[in-house]
Design a protein around this motif. Structure first.
Motif, mmCIF file in Angstrom:
data_model
loop_
_atom_site.group_PDB
_atom_site.id
_atom_site.type_symbol
_atom_site.label_atom_id
_atom_site.label_comp_id
_atom_site.label_asym_id
_atom_site.label_seq_id
_atom_site.Cartn_x
_atom_site.Cartn_y
_atom_site.Cartn_z
ATOM 1 N N LEU A 1 0.808 -1.220 0.000
ATOM 2 C CA LEU A 1 0.000 0.000 0.000
ATOM 3 C C LEU A 1 0.843 1.273 0.000
ATOM 4 C CD1 LEU A 1 -2.854 -0.848 2.507
ATOM 5 C CD2 LEU A 1 -3.135 -0.107 0.138
ATOM 6 N N GLY A 2 1.919 1.289 0.792
ATOM 7 C CA GLY A 2 2.747 2.496 0.872
ATOM 8 C C GLY A 2 3.283 2.884 -0.496
ATOM 9 N N ALA A 3 3.736 1.890 -1.259
ATOM 10 C CA ALA A 3 4.300 2.150 -2.589
ATOM 11 C C ALA A 3 3.210 2.620 -3.551
ATOM 12 C CB ALA A 3 4.980 0.898 -3.125
ATOM 13 N N VAL B 1 0.720 7.435 -6.443
ATOM 14 C CA VAL B 1 -0.392 8.378 -6.633
ATOM 15 C C VAL B 1 0.051 9.802 -6.252
ATOM 16 C CG1 VAL B 1 -2.724 9.020 -5.909
ATOM 17 C CG2 VAL B 1 -2.172 6.615 -6.323
ATOM 18 N N MET B 2 0.815 9.924 -5.167
ATOM 19 C CA MET B 2 1.290 11.247 -4.749
ATOM 20 C C MET B 2 2.179 11.883 -5.823
ATOM 21 S SD MET B 2 0.026 12.292 -1.929
ATOM 22 C CE MET B 2 -1.449 11.653 -2.715
ATOM 23 N N GLY B 3 2.955 11.039 -6.510
ATOM 24 C CA GLY B 3 3.787 11.557 -7.611
ATOM 25 C C GLY B 3 2.915 12.146 -8.709
ATOM 26 N N ARG B 4 1.846 11.429 -9.079
ATOM 27 C CA ARG B 4 0.962 11.928 -10.139
ATOM 28 C C ARG B 4 0.162 13.146 -9.668
ATOM 29 N NH1 ARG B 4 0.145 6.200 -10.857
ATOM 30 N NH2 ARG B 4 -1.943 6.341 -9.965
ATOM 31 N N TYR B 5 -0.178 13.173 -8.360
ATOM 32 C CA TYR B 5 -0.900 14.323 -7.805
ATOM 33 C C TYR B 5 -0.022 15.581 -7.890
ATOM 34 C CZ TYR B 5 -3.104 17.234 -4.167
ATOM 35 O OH TYR B 5 -3.687 18.260 -3.469
ATOM 36 N N PHE B 6 1.228 15.455 -7.494
ATOM 37 C CA PHE B 6 2.120 16.624 -7.577
ATOM 38 C C PHE B 6 2.437 16.987 -9.033
ATOM 39 C CE2 PHE B 6 3.416 18.586 -3.595
ATOM 40 C CZ PHE B 6 2.802 17.762 -2.671
ATOM 41 N N ASP B 7 2.449 16.021 -9.940
ATOM 42 C CA ASP B 7 2.560 16.367 -11.374
ATOM 43 C C ASP B 7 1.422 17.313 -11.755
ATOM 44 O OD1 ASP B 7 4.724 14.713 -11.777
ATOM 45 O OD2 ASP B 7 3.565 13.076 -12.686
ATOM 46 N N PHE B 8 0.215 16.943 -11.363
ATOM 47 C CA PHE B 8 -0.969 17.750 -11.681
ATOM 48 C C PHE B 8 -0.855 19.151 -11.071
ATOM 49 C CE2 PHE B 8 -5.091 19.542 -10.672
ATOM 50 C CZ PHE B 8 -5.819 19.369 -11.844
#
Lengths: 229, 229
Positions: free
Chosen positions: A84-86, A91-98
């Motif tokens: 789950l952590g990974a 998802v956090m990487g894609r969120y910050f991309d956005f």
């Protein structure tokens, strides 16, 4: 029959083009600062023609926000595979991309601008939060969340928003650090809640049991123990 | 000379009375649902007389919000005495008192209603956040916060807001639990940040060193270690 002449676009195609052009402008500068003239000019059409497709700037703004919301919600989707952590870290990487791509528009929306308070924009912001909420529960394999888990998930989503907003204001901390930190924050908030409640404690133990020793959750626990000693 | 006749109020006195009456109504129901007629009736004056003191409902709403903001900011003030965890816990008690007293108005404001997006209401909400921020830094004895401490404090303030909003939506968790949980959340977010940064780690060690063994911070660390084992 001529060649080299710009093809006439259909109504829906033109609307989609205008939405794309507007979203691009609203993402790079605060939407209050973007004029219909500028949107018309960037789209290569006249100002009256913009009004033919959208009755005013608010309706174009709402359409652009709808596209951005759909885009963001799609980035929350992650295969239910691996620790789950990974998953959350990806998802956090894609969120910050956005957030990075839409910085000024994201800040203006979330900090409250002229279009905030419109029931449409409020509903779109809520729909993105709801999409995040649904995804997180699905990954936790929970269908009927108890009140304390509901609180942890919803308040963590708001923490992710405020962290992104603070990051945008000067970008003083590397985003990779904040992406990992938010994964840790999720575990930390869940752990605090688990300290009060047996059901949350059982849930957290189940999650941690599947985490690898070198994953972000295990990292955190080690660091907290070191700090406490 | 008559007795038993209602004394005529001065302008400022009448304005203050109307603000009090309006705040009371805006606190018990969402401000969109409160009419000027109702405010006039509750104040015992005519509708035109309300408009004599306030040009419209928005200006009366903004004046009521100003009073509520001053009230809330005053509740953040806490003597710099004794352990930090206990100080923050007392402030959380007064914060939830406020949220409890102004529930529907607080929800409407923070979730975005018709008056949100007015630059005055946004500025008032920001001024309360800033008052909280200044108080926390003063208690931490920090004057020039590094970026990571700034992030922890600001994002925790937003966590306190979202926790209060979620609590108001059904009150499914006892508020005393949430007050203590927010104190723990502050320590947890600081601990996560300390895991990435030596300066934050040093700051957190200084804070924890002054905490008593039976205080809320020490509690948390013990519970986290137990959970991790």
């Amino acid at each position: 029959m001529t060649t080299g002449v710009r093809r006439r676009m259909g109504v829906e195609e033109r609307r989609q083009q205008l939405i794309g052009v507007a979203l691009e402008l609203f993402s790079r500068r605060s939407p209050d600062e973007v004029s219909i003239d500028e949107i018309a000019s960037a789209a290569g059409i006249s100002r009256p023609l913009v009004y033919h497709y959208f009755p005013g700037k608010l309706s174009l703004y709402e359409a652009a926000l709808q596209r951005a919301s759909d885009d963001l919600a799609a980035r929350f989707v992650e295969p239910k595979e691996g620790p789950l952590g990974a998953r959350l870290l990806r998802v956090m990487g894609r969120y910050f991309d956005f957030v990075d791509e839409h910085g000024p528009g994201f800040s203006a929306l979330m900090r409250g601008g002229p279009a905030v308070g419109s029931s449409t924009t409020n509903a779109l912001v809520d729909s993105v939060r709801q999409a995040a909420y649904v995804q997180i529960l699905a990954h936790l394999d929970v269908t009927d969340p108890p009140a304390r888990l509901d609180l942890v998930v919803r308040s963590w989503i708001s923490l992710a928003e405020s962290t992104a907003l603070i990051w945008l204001d000067g970008r003083r901390i590397p985003r990779e650090e904040l992406q990992a930190q938010l994964v840790h924050d999720f575990a930390a908030l869940a752990a605090v809640s688990a300290a009060y409640d047996e059901e949350m404690s059982a849930l957290l133990r189940r999650i941690l049991a599947d985490e690898p020793a070198d994953g972000p959750f295990a990292d955190l626990v080690g660091q907290l123990i070191e700090l406490a000693s």
